[in-house]
Design an enzyme around this catalytic site. Structure first.
Site: not given
Ligand code: LLP
Length: 418
Positions: A239, A275, A342, A371
């Site tokens: 996150g 991530g 489109c 993403y």
């Molecule tokens: N752990 C879990 C259980 C998650 O659901 C996620 C992301 C992460 C870790 C990694 O989160 P990060 O460190 O990347 O913030 N498509 C969206 C983001 C969706 C995130 C989903 N879960 C975007 O493009 O902003």
């Protein structure tokens, strides 16, 4: 910090001129910097070194084999959400003892495959899922490890579509149910309750929501201890926000400073699932300008990449910086940067001031490493863009552009229509 920098008016990825890659592999394309991926992973590992956490890259952000191989080579494990992701980690021979598996809808096939792989643990998101894992594990005569994903009911100031930590979201188990499950743990003869998991959302730029969530989890761990339950792991999710525009997110060091004291108190082994922090600014998306259209009211810079390639702007109104690959000192114009799809939602930027560009010029959509490609589609029968990795002065295509034949794979006209 990232390794996409201008050197005398040309954008470079590490030591390679980005326009050289664009000309060679064609556009649109994704380009990843090896050095940046390693740097971001190392920053987290170093910031938390005193706890020696297992850093499981959330591969939903970027599952390219070169990306995950790079991170595995530098000690990362993986946070997975599907059997497909699991199989990709197996392809690169990642250590299963560093793999955690979240997802609110794990299928029997996924559970069986992950049990066979002997992953570190399942992050369990509901009571029926726990029953299902227990049932399958009994059949397989084994006892997989499980961490209950707690929903701490903490709101995170981020886009509504990427917040996960409140009871209005489908994720995790409320504290009351989680306590009940743990009290009844003997009922689950084929589950080893190893830990707790919490993940409150994505692109969170301040520390407070994390601190609040961790405090709640710690309170809960103490309640469990009073119930006579001890655990081994605490998975604090991902996150961590990054800079897309002018955000001032906490650094890995700030983040560690804020939460390390709490984590230390738990005495548990720590798992983390970043991530975006690792991959977001390690990738760009490159497009070529096709047309500049002026309808008297607005100007549209029409490029060959579309929302099918990078859907964050249209899906989340996400801001991504856009830069020409070559700075030519041209005067700036205000325009929308749009693709050929489109739909009016097919844009990368609205009312953006950019140097005047012409047909054949290239531009980069920055911060597209997380993403980006993973959420792309074949909408409008468009092949997905290639992915390229750069390391120093070398680069190589790590995933080819999809051809028309690739798109037709598995598709046929039913015999009753012939
Ligand atoms: N752990 C879990 C259980 C998650 O659901 C996620 C992301 C992460 C870790 C990694 O989160 P990060 O460190 O990347 O913030 N498509 C969206 C983001 C969706 C995130 C989903 N879960 C975007 O493009 O902003």
């Amino acid at each position: 910090m990232h390794d996409f920098k201008f050197k005398s008016n040309d954008l470079y990825c590490e030591n390679v001129k980005v326009s050289t890659i664009a000309k060679k592999v064609g556009t649109p394309c994704y380009i990843y910097s090896h050095n940046t991926l390693v740097d971001h992973l190392t920053k987290i590992q170093k910031a938390f070194s005193e706890l020696n956490p297992i850093v499981c890259f959330a591969m939903k952000a970027n599952d390219n084999l070169a990306v995950i191989q790079t991170l595995a080579n530098h000690g990362a494990g993986f946070d997975i959400v599907s059997v497909g992701e699991l199989k990709k980690t197996q392809l690169i021979k990642a250590d299963p003892k560093k793999i955690v598996f979240a997802s609110v809808g794990k299928t029997e096939e996924e559970i069986v495959t992950a049990i066979k792989a002997d992953i570190l643990f399942f992050n369990v998101e509901s009571l029926p899922e726990l029953d299902e894992i227990n049932r399958i594990a009994k059949k397989m005569k084994t006892t997989p490890r499980v961490a209950l994903r707690i929903n701490p009911d903490v709101a995170a100031p981020t886009h509504a579509k990427i917040t996960t930590g409140t009871l209005k979201n489908k994720f995790g188990i409320d504290l009351k149910t989680a306590r009940q499950i743990m009290k009844n743990r003997k009922k689950y003869s084929n589950i080893k309750f190893s830990g707790l998991h919490v993940h409150i959302g994505s692109q969170i730029t301040t520390k407070d929501p994390f601190v609040n969530a961790i405090k709640k989890v710690i309170e809960f761990i103490n309640v469990l201890r009073q119930d006579g339950i001890t655990l081994e792991y605490l998975d604090i999710g991902g996150g961590l926000g990054i800079i897309y525009k002018d955000e001032k997110p906490q650094t890995a060091k700030d983040f560690a400073k804020a939460i390390l004291p709490y984590l230390e108190k738990t005495g548990l082994k720590i798992v983390m699932e970043p991530g975006r922090f690792i991959a977001g600014n390690a990738g760009i998306f490159v497009s070529e300008v096709l047309y500049l259209k002026d309808n008297g009211v607005k100007k549209f810079l029409i490029v060959d990449g579309g929302m099918n390639d990078l859907m964050r702007p249209s899906l989340y109104d996400a801001y991504h910086e856009i830069v020409p690959l070559h700075k030519n000192g041209a005067k700036k114009i205000k325009c929308d940067v749009v693709g050929p799809i489109c739909e009016s939602g097919d844009y990368f930027a609205k009312d953006r001031r950019l140097p005047l560009m012409k047909k054949g010029d290239f531009l980069a959509v920055m911060s597209a490493g997380a993403y980006g490609y993973v959420m792309s589609s074949n909408y409008n029968v468009r092949g997905r863009a290639p992915e390229v990795m750069v390391k120093g002065n070398k680069y190589e295509i790590t995933k080819k552009r999809e051809t028309f034949e690739d798109l037709l794979k598995g598709e046929s006209i039913p015999s009753f229509l012939k």
